[in-house]
Write an enzyme that holds these catalytic residues in place. Sequence first.
Site, mmCIF file in Angstrom:
data_model
loop_
_atom_site.group_PDB
_atom_site.id
_atom_site.type_symbol
_atom_site.label_atom_id
_atom_site.label_comp_id
_atom_site.label_asym_id
_atom_site.label_seq_id
_atom_site.Cartn_x
_atom_site.Cartn_y
_atom_site.Cartn_z
ATOM 1 N N ALA A 12 0.810 24.086 -28.027
ATOM 2 C CA ALA A 12 0.611 23.758 -26.668
ATOM 3 C C ALA A 12 -0.859 23.190 -26.732
ATOM 4 C CB ALA A 12 0.448 25.389 -26.237
ATOM 5 N N CYS A 13 -0.899 22.098 -25.936
ATOM 6 C CA CYS A 13 -2.106 21.276 -25.706
ATOM 7 C C CYS A 13 -2.392 21.258 -24.063
ATOM 8 C CB CYS A 13 -1.772 19.965 -26.191
ATOM 9 S SG CYS A 13 -0.741 19.070 -25.054
ATOM 10 N N ASP A 14 -3.900 20.607 -23.802
ATOM 11 C CA ASP A 14 -4.112 20.364 -22.544
ATOM 12 C C ASP A 14 -3.863 19.127 -22.174
ATOM 13 O OD1 ASP A 14 -5.374 21.514 -20.363
ATOM 14 O OD2 ASP A 14 -7.327 21.036 -20.948
ATOM 15 N N THR A 41 4.264 21.030 -26.029
ATOM 16 C CA THR A 41 4.242 21.372 -24.578
ATOM 17 C C THR A 41 2.765 21.536 -23.994
ATOM 18 O OG1 THR A 41 5.218 22.793 -22.866
ATOM 19 C CG2 THR A 41 4.492 23.793 -25.022
ATOM 20 N N VAL A 43 -0.122 23.704 -22.345
ATOM 21 C CA VAL A 43 -0.340 24.959 -22.451
ATOM 22 C C VAL A 43 0.010 25.711 -21.225
ATOM 23 C CG1 VAL A 43 -2.976 24.909 -21.522
ATOM 24 C CG2 VAL A 43 -2.384 26.483 -23.182
#
Length: 100
Positions: A12-14, A41, A43
């Site tokens: 999960a990333c920003d 994907t 976050v």
Amino acid sequence: MNGKDVRKLVIACDAGMGSSVMLAGHLRKSLKKQDVTVEHTPVDAIPGDADVVVCHSGLAARARRGAADGTPVIPFDVYLGDPAVDRLVNAIKDGGEVGA
């Protein structure tokens, strides 16, 4: 959760895509012999069927809110070579507890 039971791992990333995409590629390569899907994907859009969520420590609180109840969230500080990520990979390969 035992690492041998992990089938879907989500990075999960920003807003950024570079470093977390690189980590996702590294994990796909590290886990290519295991029956594990590695997805990348935002976050705020963690799929409900994720078995484990991996994210930068600055995003861990948001990831815990967005992940399904009981889904382990593994925070890390360094995109490549972080001990938390290395422990997760070893748990998936060899069995062992995947912690939150």
